[in-house]
Design a protein around this motif. Sequence first.
Motif, PDB file in Angstrom:
ATOM      1  N   SER A  81       0.815  -1.216   0.000  1.00 48.98           N
ATOM      2  CA  SER A  81       0.000   0.000   0.000  1.00 48.98           C
ATOM      3  C   SER A  81       0.850   1.268   0.000  1.00 48.98           C
ATOM      4  O   SER A  81       0.437   2.282  -0.553  1.00 48.98           O
ATOM      5  CB  SER A  81      -0.974  -0.005   1.181  1.00 48.98           C
ATOM      6  OG  SER A  81      -0.294  -0.098   2.406  1.00 48.98           O
ATOM      7  N   ARG A  82       2.043   1.221   0.574  1.00 45.88           N
ATOM      8  CA  ARG A  82       2.897   2.415   0.605  1.00 45.88           C
ATOM      9  C   ARG A  82       3.261   2.893  -0.797  1.00 45.88           C
ATOM     10  O   ARG A  82       3.547   4.067  -0.999  1.00 45.88           O
ATOM     11  CB  ARG A  82       4.159   2.153   1.428  1.00 45.88           C
ATOM     12  CG  ARG A  82       5.075   1.132   0.813  1.00 45.88           C
ATOM     13  CD  ARG A  82       6.325   0.864   1.639  1.00 45.88           C
ATOM     14  NE  ARG A  82       6.947  -0.364   1.232  1.00 45.88           N
ATOM     15  CZ  ARG A  82       7.643  -0.522   0.114  1.00 45.88           C
ATOM     16  NH1 ARG A  82       7.829   0.503  -0.706  1.00 45.88           N
ATOM     17  NH2 ARG A  82       8.154  -1.688  -0.204  1.00 45.88           N
ATOM     18  N   LEU A  83       3.228   2.002  -1.792  1.00 50.59           N
ATOM     19  CA  LEU A  83       3.610   2.379  -3.161  1.00 50.59           C
ATOM     20  C   LEU A  83       2.516   3.121  -3.907  1.00 50.59           C
ATOM     21  O   LEU A  83       2.743   3.600  -5.009  1.00 50.59           O
ATOM     22  CB  LEU A  83       4.031   1.138  -3.952  1.00 50.59           C
ATOM     23  CG  LEU A  83       5.248   0.395  -3.414  1.00 50.59           C
ATOM     24  CD1 LEU A  83       5.555  -0.811  -4.279  1.00 50.59           C
ATOM     25  CD2 LEU A  83       6.461   1.319  -3.307  1.00 50.59           C
ATOM     26  N   SER A  84       1.345   3.249  -3.298  1.00 51.16           N
ATOM     27  CA  SER A  84       0.241   3.950  -3.954  1.00 51.16           C
ATOM     28  C   SER A  84       0.219   5.434  -3.612  1.00 51.16           C
ATOM     29  O   SER A  84      -0.576   6.180  -4.172  1.00 51.16           O
ATOM     30  CB  SER A  84      -1.099   3.325  -3.560  1.00 51.16           C
ATOM     31  OG  SER A  84      -1.355   3.568  -2.186  1.00 51.16           O
ATOM     32  N   ALA A  85       1.077   5.852  -2.699  1.00 56.13           N
ATOM     33  CA  ALA A  85       1.034   7.240  -2.238  1.00 56.13           C
ATOM     34  C   ALA A  85       2.438   7.809  -2.090  1.00 56.13           C
ATOM     35  O   ALA A  85       3.386   7.074  -1.859  1.00 56.13           O
ATOM     36  CB  ALA A  85       0.318   7.316  -0.895  1.00 56.13           C
ATOM     37  N   GLU A  86       2.506   9.120  -2.214  1.00 55.31           N
ATOM     38  CA  GLU A  86       3.750   9.792  -1.881  1.00 55.31           C
ATOM     39  C   GLU A  86       3.873   9.814  -0.369  1.00 55.31           C
ATOM     40  O   GLU A  86       2.899  10.061   0.351  1.00 55.31           O
ATOM     41  CB  GLU A  86       3.752  11.234  -2.413  1.00 55.31           C
ATOM     42  CG  GLU A  86       3.895  11.314  -3.896  1.00 55.31           C
ATOM     43  CD  GLU A  86       4.154  12.730  -4.380  1.00 55.31           C
ATOM     44  OE1 GLU A  86       4.692  12.856  -5.481  1.00 55.31           O
ATOM     45  OE2 GLU A  86       3.813  13.696  -3.682  1.00 55.31           O
ATOM     46  N   ALA A  87       5.036   9.534   0.100  1.00 52.10           N
ATOM     47  CA  ALA A  87       5.228   9.493   1.548  1.00 52.10           C
ATOM     48  C   ALA A  87       5.130  10.901   2.135  1.00 52.10           C
ATOM     49  O   ALA A  87       5.883  11.778   1.762  1.00 52.10           O
ATOM     50  CB  ALA A  87       6.585   8.898   1.866  1.00 52.10           C
ATOM     51  N   PRO A  88       4.182  11.100   3.069  1.00 59.12           N
ATOM     52  CA  PRO A  88       4.138  12.399   3.741  1.00 59.12           C
ATOM     53  C   PRO A  88       5.341  12.500   4.673  1.00 59.12           C
ATOM     54  O   PRO A  88       6.025  11.514   4.918  1.00 59.12           O
ATOM     55  CB  PRO A  88       2.835  12.346   4.538  1.00 59.12           C
ATOM     56  CG  PRO A  88       2.543  10.904   4.712  1.00 59.12           C
ATOM     57  CD  PRO A  88       3.148  10.202   3.524  1.00 59.12           C
ATOM     58  N   ASN A  89       5.585  13.682   5.181  1.00 60.60           N
ATOM     59  CA  ASN A  89       6.733  13.773   6.078  1.00 60.60           C
ATOM     60  C   ASN A  89       6.490  12.897   7.299  1.00 60.60           C
ATOM     61  O   ASN A  89       5.366  12.622   7.679  1.00 60.60           O
ATOM     62  CB  ASN A  89       7.061  15.236   6.420  1.00 60.60           C
ATOM     63  CG  ASN A  89       6.047  15.857   7.358  1.00 60.60           C
ATOM     64  OD1 ASN A  89       5.737  15.296   8.398  1.00 60.60           O
ATOM     65  ND2 ASN A  89       5.539  17.010   6.991  1.00 60.60           N
ATOM     66  N   ARG A  90       7.554  12.438   7.917  1.00 52.89           N
ATOM     67  CA  ARG A  90       7.457  11.444   8.985  1.00 52.89           C
ATOM     68  C   ARG A  90       6.614  11.922  10.156  1.00 52.89           C
ATOM     69  O   ARG A  90       5.829  11.159  10.704  1.00 52.89           O
ATOM     70  CB  ARG A  90       8.851  11.079   9.479  1.00 52.89           C
ATOM     71  CG  ARG A  90       9.630  10.275   8.486  1.00 52.89           C
ATOM     72  CD  ARG A  90      10.941   9.908   9.067  1.00 52.89           C
ATOM     73  NE  ARG A  90      11.152   8.484   8.871  1.00 52.89           N
ATOM     74  CZ  ARG A  90      12.247   7.876   9.200  1.00 52.89           C
ATOM     75  NH1 ARG A  90      13.221   8.528   9.777  1.00 52.89           N
ATOM     76  NH2 ARG A  90      12.366   6.591   8.981  1.00 52.89           N
TER      77      ARG A  90
END
Length: 151
Positions: A81-90
Motif C-alpha cells: 500500500s505504501r507504493l500507492s502514495a507519496e510518503a508524507p513527512n514522517r
Amino acid sequence: MPLYSDPAFFQLLADSHARLLGRPLVPQDIASEDAAEWLYEHAPFAVLAHNTAADPVFIYANKTAQRRFGYDWEEITRLPSRLSAEAPNREERQRFLERVRRLGYESGYKGVCITKTGERFMIEEATLWQLIDDGGKLHGQAVVIPRTRDI
C-alpha cells in the motif's frame, strides 16, 4: 474466493466501518444480498483495504479504486500500500497513524497518490479505519476515498 466476492470480508468491512464511524458503508436502501456487489462494482467512491503485514499489501480495491490507481485486481492485490502514495513527512504521518490507532478511524485526510503509470493525483476527504472484527481482532485497515482530483 477473491475477497471482493467473500461475504465474510464484506461484513468485516461494513461492520467495522459502522461500528467505528456510526454510519453505514453502503447506502441502506441497497438490499443486503446486493451490498457486496454494489460496493465492488458500482460504488461511486474508492474503497481499499490492506492487511497487517510489516509492509502492508492491498487485499481489496473496488472497481472505482482500480480505475483511479490504474491497476486490475490481480495487480493491486499484490501491491504494498505504501507504493500507492507519496510518503508524507514522517512527523505528519506519525501523528495521523497515532490518531487512527487511538480513535479507530480518522476522517478528512488528503494526500498525494500515484497511479500505476506514475501520474499524481490528490485524494480528498478520505476516511481510514481499523478493520476490527466483532471479537476485537485487527485484520488491517481500510479507506474510503470519496473524491480525487488531478494534479
